[in-house]
Design an enzyme around this catalytic site. Sequence first.
Site, PDB file in Angstrom:
ATOM      1  N   ASP A 153      13.454  -8.911   6.045  1.00  0.00           N
ATOM      2  CA  ASP A 153      14.436  -7.902   5.662  1.00  0.00           C
ATOM      3  C   ASP A 153      15.658  -8.049   6.557  1.00  0.00           C
ATOM      4  OD1 ASP A 153      13.609  -6.858   8.069  1.00  0.00           O
ATOM      5  OD2 ASP A 153      12.606  -5.122   7.220  1.00  0.00           O
ATOM      6  N   SER A 154      16.750  -7.425   6.167  1.00  0.00           N
ATOM      7  CA  SER A 154      18.027  -7.685   6.842  1.00  0.00           C
ATOM      8  C   SER A 154      18.244  -6.844   8.084  1.00  0.00           C
ATOM      9  CB  SER A 154      19.173  -7.411   5.876  1.00  0.00           C
ATOM     10  OG  SER A 154      19.233  -6.028   5.568  1.00  0.00           O
ATOM     11  N   PHE A 194      17.396  -1.270   6.654  1.00  0.00           N
ATOM     12  CA  PHE A 194      16.530  -0.097   6.568  1.00  0.00           C
ATOM     13  C   PHE A 194      16.198   0.439   7.951  1.00  0.00           C
ATOM     14  CE2 PHE A 194      12.384   2.012   6.394  1.00  0.00           C
ATOM     15  CZ  PHE A 194      12.650   2.983   5.447  1.00  0.00           C
ATOM     16  N   GLN A 245      21.407  -1.018  -4.952  1.00  0.00           N
ATOM     17  CA  GLN A 245      21.422   0.343  -4.420  1.00  0.00           C
ATOM     18  C   GLN A 245      22.028   1.285  -5.467  1.00  0.00           C
ATOM     19  OE1 GLN A 245      19.935   1.479  -1.836  1.00  0.00           O
ATOM     20  NE2 GLN A 245      19.535  -0.308  -0.539  1.00  0.00           N
ATOM     21  N   ASP A 290       6.152  -5.158  -0.835  1.00  0.00           N
ATOM     22  CA  ASP A 290       5.698  -5.142   0.558  1.00  0.00           C
ATOM     23  C   ASP A 290       5.503  -3.698   0.973  1.00  0.00           C
ATOM     24  OD1 ASP A 290       7.777  -4.189   2.934  1.00  0.00           O
ATOM     25  OD2 ASP A 290       8.784  -4.672   1.050  1.00  0.00           O
ATOM     26  N   CYS A 350     -14.596  -8.828   0.748  1.00  0.00           N
ATOM     27  CA  CYS A 350     -14.000  -9.070   2.071  1.00  0.00           C
ATOM     28  C   CYS A 350     -15.086  -9.191   3.142  1.00  0.00           C
ATOM     29  CB  CYS A 350     -13.005  -7.971   2.437  1.00  0.00           C
ATOM     30  SG  CYS A 350     -13.731  -6.439   3.055  1.00  0.00           S
ATOM     31  N   CYS A 384     -16.760  -5.748   4.026  1.00  0.00           N
ATOM     32  CA  CYS A 384     -17.717  -5.209   3.054  1.00  0.00           C
ATOM     33  C   CYS A 384     -18.983  -6.056   2.967  1.00  0.00           C
ATOM     34  CB  CYS A 384     -17.055  -5.082   1.686  1.00  0.00           C
ATOM     35  SG  CYS A 384     -15.866  -3.715   1.594  1.00  0.00           S
ATOM     36  N   HIS A 399     -10.218  -5.195   5.372  1.00  0.00           N
ATOM     37  CA  HIS A 399     -10.607  -4.642   4.068  1.00  0.00           C
ATOM     38  C   HIS A 399      -9.399  -4.191   3.254  1.00  0.00           C
ATOM     39  CE1 HIS A 399     -12.504  -2.432   0.883  1.00  0.00           C
ATOM     40  NE2 HIS A 399     -11.689  -1.434   1.172  1.00  0.00           N
TER      41      HIS A 399
END
Length: 378
Positions: free
Chosen positions: A91-92, A95, A189, A266, A306, A309, A335
Amino acid sequence: MKLKYELKKTNSGARRGQLQFERGTVETPAFMPVGTYGTVKGMTPEEVKDTGAEILLGNTFHLWLRPGQEIMKLHGDLHDFMNWKGPILTDSGGFQVFSLGATRKITEEGVHFRNPVNGDKIFMDAEKSMEIQKDLGSDIVMIFDECTPYPATHKEAKDSMEMSLRWAQRSRDHFDKQENPNSLFGIVQGGVYEDLRDVSVKGLTEIGFDGYAVGGLAVGEPKEDMHRILEHTCPQLPEDKPRYLMGVGKPEDLVEGVRRGIDMFDCVMPTRNARNGHLFVTEGVIKIRNAKHKTDTTPLDSDCDCYTCKNYSKSYLHHLDRCNEILGARLNTIHNLRFYQRVMSDIRQSIDEDRFEEFVAEFYARMGREVPPLGKES
C-alpha cells in the site's frame, strides 16, 4: 516485469482469473495476508505459503519508518529481507497517514506528520511513496492517495477525491520517471457518493493503470453503502484489469465482493482475530476462550485441513489461550489464514464449475443465514 492479467471465466458476476508475475502466478479471486512490518504476525513465510497464500501485502508507511529504506536496500528488497519468494503488493501509506488523525496536516503537496515511533517531523508525498515502494521491490505499487473519511459531506468527499486524482497523476509520472518495471494500481475514491466515484473512475482510467483498487470503504460506513458503491463502481472499471477491494474483510465480505466483480482482497482480520481467540469456522466464529471449550476434544472445524485442525483440539487451544501461550496465537493464526484461503479456493472452484450462486447459497446456509440481495435494495 509488469503483471499479466487473464480473465478466464465469469459466472453470476464473479470473475475467475490469473495474475502472472515474474515471481509466480496468483489465482483470482485472491486473498492477500497482511505482513505489516515484513512479517505476517507470528508466521514464517513457509507457514504462510502452506495456508495457500500466493501473494502478500506489505506496508509502505511502517517499513519506511522501521527499518527504513537503507536497511531494505542492504538486503536487496522486501522479498529478500523477509524471505518471501512470491509477489508482494504494497500500500502507498495513504491509509496509515489517514489513521494518524489530528497529528497530521494534509496539503496539496503531501502530508506533514510526526513519526509515531520517535516524534520526528516528517513528510510524505506521491513522489516519496513511489521511491519507497521501488526500494521495497513491490510487484504491485499503489498510488499515493487520501482515504476519504466517513462520514464526509459531498464537498469534503469531492475535494478529497479530486486531490487524490492529482496525486494519482503525480504517482504515475514519478513511477514512469523511475523506470519501475513493476505494476502500478490506481485507487478509486469518492466516499459513499456515486457521482464522485464516477469522476474518480473516469480520471484514473484516462491516466491509465495496470489495475484498479476501490478504496475508502470499510472505514465505518454501513455495509449497505459498501455494497451499493461496489455495484455502481465495478462495472465501470476496465474488464481486462484486476480489481482490488482494499482492507476487506470478514469471510462473508469476500463473498459479497466477489459477487460484485472484485478479484483481490486484503485484511488484518484473520490474523488479528486469531490473536484475540476469535476463530473462523464453517458455521461462523468460535470464541476459543469461552469456558464451554475447556473439555471439547474435537477440532475447530471438521472440514478444515490446516495443521491446527489436524493435530489439536478446541480444549488444547482453549488451554493455550487461557495461559497466554505464544503457541496458541500461532496455531490460531494458521487456522484463520487457512480458512480464508479455503473460502477463496472454494469460490474459484465454484466459478470454474459454473455453480457460484450455489456456492453462495451453501456458504450462508452453513451459517444459518439468508443470502443478502444484490442490487440497489441490498
